[in-house]
Scaffold this active site. Structure first.
Site, PDB file in Angstrom:
ATOM      1  N   ASN A   8       1.240  -0.650   0.181  1.00  0.00           N
ATOM      2  CA  ASN A   8      -0.087   0.130   0.324  1.00  0.00           C
ATOM      3  C   ASN A   8       0.970   0.944   0.267  1.00  0.00           C
ATOM      4  O   ASN A   8       1.160   1.821   0.673  1.00  0.00           O
ATOM      5  CB  ASN A   8      -0.664   0.196   1.478  1.00  0.00           C
ATOM      6  CG  ASN A   8      -1.931   1.067   1.196  1.00  0.00           C
ATOM      7  OD1 ASN A   8      -2.076   2.001   0.016  1.00  0.00           O
ATOM      8  ND2 ASN A   8      -2.830   0.975   2.096  1.00  0.00           N
ATOM      9  N   ARG A  67      -2.531  -1.903  -3.852  1.00  0.00           N
ATOM     10  CA  ARG A  67      -3.714  -1.607  -3.215  1.00  0.00           C
ATOM     11  C   ARG A  67      -3.470  -0.079  -4.324  1.00  0.00           C
ATOM     12  O   ARG A  67      -2.978   0.580  -3.877  1.00  0.00           O
ATOM     13  CB  ARG A  67      -3.668  -0.475  -1.350  1.00  0.00           C
ATOM     14  CG  ARG A  67      -4.986   0.390  -1.517  1.00  0.00           C
ATOM     15  CD  ARG A  67      -4.738   0.779  -0.080  1.00  0.00           C
ATOM     16  NE  ARG A  67      -6.326   1.254   0.565  1.00  0.00           N
ATOM     17  CZ  ARG A  67      -6.221   2.639   0.889  1.00  0.00           C
ATOM     18  NH1 ARG A  67      -5.378   2.667   1.451  1.00  0.00           N
ATOM     19  NH2 ARG A  67      -7.475   3.015   0.642  1.00  0.00           N
ATOM     20  N   HIS A 156     -11.965   2.860   0.250  1.00  0.00           N
ATOM     21  CA  HIS A 156     -12.260   2.288   1.377  1.00  0.00           C
ATOM     22  C   HIS A 156     -12.962   1.007   1.112  1.00  0.00           C
ATOM     23  O   HIS A 156     -13.413   0.668   1.781  1.00  0.00           O
ATOM     24  CB  HIS A 156     -12.844   3.329   2.615  1.00  0.00           C
ATOM     25  CG  HIS A 156     -12.369   3.902   2.791  1.00  0.00           C
ATOM     26  ND1 HIS A 156     -12.727   4.991   3.920  1.00  0.00           N
ATOM     27  CD2 HIS A 156     -10.847   3.805   3.598  1.00  0.00           C
ATOM     28  CE1 HIS A 156     -11.281   5.738   4.386  1.00  0.00           C
ATOM     29  NE2 HIS A 156      -9.855   4.629   3.787  1.00  0.00           N
ATOM     30  N   HIS A 184     -16.150   3.739   8.866  1.00  0.00           N
ATOM     31  CA  HIS A 184     -14.726   3.286   7.917  1.00  0.00           C
ATOM     32  C   HIS A 184     -14.338   4.939   8.899  1.00  0.00           C
ATOM     33  O   HIS A 184     -13.838   5.829   8.399  1.00  0.00           O
ATOM     34  CB  HIS A 184     -14.580   2.884   7.602  1.00  0.00           C
ATOM     35  CG  HIS A 184     -12.947   2.985   6.784  1.00  0.00           C
ATOM     36  ND1 HIS A 184     -12.164   1.724   6.810  1.00  0.00           N
ATOM     37  CD2 HIS A 184     -12.161   3.466   6.636  1.00  0.00           C
ATOM     38  CE1 HIS A 184     -10.654   1.735   6.597  1.00  0.00           C
ATOM     39  NE2 HIS A 184     -10.562   3.254   6.783  1.00  0.00           N
ATOM     40  N   ASN A 187      -7.639   7.579   9.560  1.00  0.00           N
ATOM     41  CA  ASN A 187      -7.455   9.092   9.150  1.00  0.00           C
ATOM     42  C   ASN A 187      -8.129   9.409   8.182  1.00  0.00           C
ATOM     43  O   ASN A 187      -8.577  10.946   8.204  1.00  0.00           O
ATOM     44  CB  ASN A 187      -6.262   9.161   9.145  1.00  0.00           C
ATOM     45  CG  ASN A 187      -5.289   9.048   9.896  1.00  0.00           C
ATOM     46  OD1 ASN A 187      -5.485  10.209  10.945  1.00  0.00           O
ATOM     47  ND2 ASN A 187      -4.006   8.389  10.448  1.00  0.00           N
ATOM     48  N   ARG A 217      -8.498  15.718   5.717  1.00  0.00           N
ATOM     49  CA  ARG A 217      -9.483  16.530   5.116  1.00  0.00           C
ATOM     50  C   ARG A 217     -10.667  16.870   5.685  1.00  0.00           C
ATOM     51  O   ARG A 217     -11.534  16.201   6.585  1.00  0.00           O
ATOM     52  CB  ARG A 217      -9.800  15.310   3.793  1.00  0.00           C
ATOM     53  CG  ARG A 217      -8.619  14.909   3.122  1.00  0.00           C
ATOM     54  CD  ARG A 217      -8.759  14.191   2.242  1.00  0.00           C
ATOM     55  NE  ARG A 217      -7.805  12.325   2.221  1.00  0.00           N
ATOM     56  CZ  ARG A 217      -7.781  11.266   2.459  1.00  0.00           C
ATOM     57  NH1 ARG A 217      -9.353  10.230   2.918  1.00  0.00           N
ATOM     58  NH2 ARG A 217      -7.441  10.170   3.385  1.00  0.00           N
ATOM     59  N   ARG A 260      -6.644  10.603  20.567  1.00  0.00           N
ATOM     60  CA  ARG A 260      -6.021  10.164  21.460  1.00  0.00           C
ATOM     61  C   ARG A 260      -5.924  11.767  22.498  1.00  0.00           C
ATOM     62  O   ARG A 260      -6.135  11.785  23.755  1.00  0.00           O
ATOM     63  CB  ARG A 260      -5.338   9.129  22.132  1.00  0.00           C
ATOM     64  CG  ARG A 260      -5.442   7.969  21.881  1.00  0.00           C
ATOM     65  CD  ARG A 260      -4.619   7.019  21.211  1.00  0.00           C
ATOM     66  NE  ARG A 260      -4.024   7.159  20.038  1.00  0.00           N
ATOM     67  CZ  ARG A 260      -3.013   6.093  19.226  1.00  0.00           C
ATOM     68  NH1 ARG A 260      -2.708   5.405  19.873  1.00  0.00           N
ATOM     69  NH2 ARG A 260      -2.498   6.289  17.885  1.00  0.00           N
ATOM     70  N   GLY A 306      -8.975   2.873  13.158  1.00  0.00           N
ATOM     71  CA  GLY A 306      -8.532   3.601  13.997  1.00  0.00           C
ATOM     72  C   GLY A 306      -8.687   3.737  14.723  1.00  0.00           C
ATOM     73  O   GLY A 306      -9.929   3.449  16.300  1.00  0.00           O
ATOM     74  N   VAL A 307     -10.275   4.646  14.937  1.00  0.00           N
ATOM     75  CA  VAL A 307     -10.586   5.580  15.409  1.00  0.00           C
ATOM     76  C   VAL A 307     -12.440   4.593  16.163  1.00  0.00           C
ATOM     77  O   VAL A 307     -12.934   4.241  17.188  1.00  0.00           O
ATOM     78  CB  VAL A 307     -11.254   6.928  14.920  1.00  0.00           C
ATOM     79  CG1 VAL A 307     -12.412   7.957  15.972  1.00  0.00           C
ATOM     80  CG2 VAL A 307     -10.014   7.458  14.506  1.00  0.00           C
ATOM     81  N   GLU A 309     -12.173   1.883  16.057  1.00  0.00           N
ATOM     82  CA  GLU A 309     -12.153   0.454  16.978  1.00  0.00           C
ATOM     83  C   GLU A 309     -11.818   0.710  17.904  1.00  0.00           C
ATOM     84  O   GLU A 309     -11.597  -0.303  18.820  1.00  0.00           O
ATOM     85  CB  GLU A 309     -11.245  -0.502  15.737  1.00  0.00           C
ATOM     86  CG  GLU A 309     -11.733  -0.839  14.685  1.00  0.00           C
ATOM     87  CD  GLU A 309     -10.285  -1.393  13.797  1.00  0.00           C
ATOM     88  OE1 GLU A 309      -9.313  -1.583  14.484  1.00  0.00           O
ATOM     89  OE2 GLU A 309     -10.340  -1.833  12.793  1.00  0.00           O
ATOM     90  N   GLU A 360      -7.550  -4.555   5.717  1.00  0.00           N
ATOM     91  CA  GLU A 360      -7.531  -4.570   4.112  1.00  0.00           C
ATOM     92  C   GLU A 360      -6.788  -5.199   4.182  1.00  0.00           C
ATOM     93  O   GLU A 360      -6.695  -5.662   2.460  1.00  0.00           O
ATOM     94  CB  GLU A 360      -7.253  -3.501   3.968  1.00  0.00           C
ATOM     95  CG  GLU A 360      -8.449  -2.033   4.189  1.00  0.00           C
ATOM     96  CD  GLU A 360      -8.652  -0.746   4.260  1.00  0.00           C
ATOM     97  OE1 GLU A 360      -8.176  -0.282   5.494  1.00  0.00           O
ATOM     98  OE2 GLU A 360      -8.607   0.186   3.401  1.00  0.00           O
TER      99      GLU A 360
HETATM  100  P1  ADP Z   1      -5.434   4.840   8.087  1.00  0.00           P
HETATM  101  O1  ADP Z   1      -7.185   5.424   7.131  1.00  0.00           O
HETATM  102  O2  ADP Z   1      -4.227   6.316   8.003  1.00  0.00           O
HETATM  103  O3  ADP Z   1      -4.888   4.080   7.834  1.00  0.00           O
HETATM  104  P2  ADP Z   1      -6.519   3.899  11.100  1.00  0.00           P
HETATM  105  O4  ADP Z   1      -7.299   3.459  10.619  1.00  0.00           O
HETATM  106  O5  ADP Z   1      -4.809   3.480  11.562  1.00  0.00           O
HETATM  107  O6  ADP Z   1      -5.878   5.238  10.154  1.00  0.00           O
HETATM  108  O7  ADP Z   1      -6.578   4.620  12.137  1.00  0.00           O
HETATM  109  C1  ADP Z   1      -5.487   6.185  12.722  1.00  0.00           C
HETATM  110  C2  ADP Z   1      -6.729   7.084  13.725  1.00  0.00           C
HETATM  111  O8  ADP Z   1      -6.488   6.507  14.663  1.00  0.00           O
HETATM  112  C3  ADP Z   1      -5.124   7.717  14.593  1.00  0.00           C
HETATM  113  O9  ADP Z   1      -4.719   9.245  13.560  1.00  0.00           O
HETATM  114  C4  ADP Z   1      -6.114   8.171  15.949  1.00  0.00           C
HETATM  115  O10 ADP Z   1      -6.640   8.977  15.691  1.00  0.00           O
HETATM  116  C5  ADP Z   1      -7.018   6.911  15.800  1.00  0.00           C
HETATM  117  N1  ADP Z   1      -6.519   6.144  16.798  1.00  0.00           N
HETATM  118  C6  ADP Z   1      -6.127   4.766  16.979  1.00  0.00           C
HETATM  119  N2  ADP Z   1      -5.856   3.925  18.311  1.00  0.00           N
HETATM  120  C7  ADP Z   1      -6.034   4.999  18.491  1.00  0.00           C
HETATM  121  C8  ADP Z   1      -6.979   4.444  19.977  1.00  0.00           C
HETATM  122  N3  ADP Z   1      -6.607   3.925  21.159  1.00  0.00           N
HETATM  123  N4  ADP Z   1      -7.548   5.590  21.034  1.00  0.00           N
HETATM  124  C9  ADP Z   1      -8.624   6.568  20.252  1.00  0.00           C
HETATM  125  N5  ADP Z   1      -8.907   6.922  18.416  1.00  0.00           N
HETATM  126  C10 ADP Z   1      -7.254   6.164  17.849  1.00  0.00           C
END
Ligand code: ADP
Length: 376
Positions: A8, A67, A156, A184, A187, A217, A260, A306-307, A309, A360
């Site tokens: 990716n 990807r 996505h 989803h 970031n 964005r 965070r 990330g957010v 989950e 993914e």
């Molecule tokens: P990408 O779009 O780059 O693949 P991710 O899905 O990895 O992004 O998400 C990254 C974001 O997830 C981080 O910028 C942060 O805001 C959020 N994140 C990651 N871990 C945590 C956590 N434990 N608690 C809250 N937010 C988190």
């Protein structure tokens, strides 16, 4: 054994994973960052770092999966990379100038480095290729839209497909019987409405800029803002695009993309972090409401990335006060730490709410392994 190297490739980073498509195991993964700075001058150097790190894990690969963000109007199946495909991707770069060129670079250096393996492009737009016309069409001049391939493509897609399939499995229900909303939230962030396994709407459009508020964005914005900035503030097209992509969203509003840190700042009384968060949640709730109306009723809402989950407060605030709509979280389940797919809705909730970690890389590896076996 069907091991696939998944690549990716972004403008300044290269994420990789070696995944066994049969077992679903990840043998190795990582990210090479700061491409273009100092020790890693370009994507070829980044790939060399990957090869050095993978070493033994490179044995027995059946394919390299790439990807690719934008498949444009015609590319939506996982596609074997050949010179003709590369030429098409070069053409598509004008449609996705920020996202496709780095993927192309990744493809070209990987093909040179691993010429004996099939390279396969998997498109982030693919899943949404057959969006209903009412959802895919912008209300602009038809001739202009056709001439310039302007439609809502959605992104996505690999994640929305994977997560929605897993949600159905989690519910023990056939995919074609379930109405879902998938959120989803990474970031980049996007929402989708899926009716019986078929996506019927999604929040991203021609580019990954539309829809939800994201890390950097803006998401939805009045197009009048753009012409106003151009005409009156005398910003160039490049500056406006860069601002909306890289200096907007949570970063633009609150100076921080990591939720965070946003949370810490809110707790210490930072008003701009609070406003950024409020705008983010407001937008998210609007999309949930919109997709409830699009679907008529919703069996399952799933948070991922990330957010989605990890951030229990975002999940709570996204769905609070919706019991009249049949949506109720179980506060305890919502805050229980876990890496597994899990339910977080109350037993009394008509709509089930899930958290499902997206994967993914696994989804891309499986798509590649399938294509390789079809080609044999
Ligand atoms: P990408 O779009 O780059 O693949 P991710 O899905 O990895 O992004 O998400 C990254 C974001 O997830 C981080 O910028 C942060 O805001 C959020 N994140 C990651 N871990 C945590 C956590 N434990 N608690 C809250 N937010 C988190």
């Amino acid at each position: 054994m069907s091991r696939v190297l998944v690549v990716n490739s972004g403008s300044s980073s290269l994420k990789y994973a070696v995944v066994d498509a049969d077992s679903g195991d990840t043998m190795a993964d990582g990210i090479v960052e700061r491409i273009g700075e100092g020790e890693i001058p370009d994507h070829a150097a980044a790939l060399q770092v990957v090869f050095d790190e993978l070493a033994d894990d490179m044995a027995g690969l059946v394919a390299v999966g790439h990807r690719v963000v934008h498949g444009g109007p015609d590319l939506y199946e996982p596609t074997l990379v050949d010179d003709a495909l590369v030429a098409k991707l070069v053409e598509l770069s004008s449609l996705a100038p920020l996202h496709n060129p780095p993927a192309l670079l990744g493809i070209e250096v990987a093909r040179r480095a691993l010429p004996g393996l099939p390279h396969i492009a998997v498109f982030d737009t693919a899943y949404f290729h057959d969006l209903p016309p009412a959802a895919a069409t912008y209300a602009i001049d038809r001739d202009i839209a056709t001439r310039w391939n302007i439609r809502r493509y959605g992104f996505h897609g690999t994640s929305h497909r994977y997560v929605s399939e897993r949600a159905a499995v989690f519910l023990g229900a056939p995919l074609d019987s379930v109405r879902q909303i998938v959120l989803h939230l990474g970031n980049g962030a996007s929402a989708s409405a899926i009716d019986g396994g078929r996506p019927v709407d999604t929040s991203m459009g021609l580019t990954p800029m539309e829809g939800l508020v994201m890390g950097t964005r803006s998401g939805d914005i009045d197009p009048g803002v753009i012409t106003y900035l151009w005409r009156t503030a005398k910003m160039s097209v490049e500056d406006i695009e860069s601002m909306l992509n890289r200096r907007a969203g949570m970063l633009g509003l609150g100076g921080e993309i990591d939720f965070r840190v946003v949370r810490e700042r809110i707790e210490s009384g930072d008003a701009s972090a609070q406003l950024a968060y409020d705008v983010y949640i407001h937008r998210l709730r609007k999309y949930i409401g919109a997709y409830l109306a699009v679907l008529g009723s919703v069996d399952v809402i799933t948070f991922t990335a990330g957010v989605g989950e990890n951030d229990t407060v975002v999940r709570r605030d996204a769905l609070s006060g919706m019991s009249a709509l049949g949506i109720e979280l179980d506060e305890q389940l919502n805050v229980e730490p876990s890496k597994a797919a899990r339910r977080i809705s109350a037993v009394s909730s008509r709509t089930t709410v899930l958290v499902i970690p997206t994967d993914e890389e696994l989804a891309i590896a499986r798509a590649c392994a399938r294509l390789v076996s079809e080609l044999r």
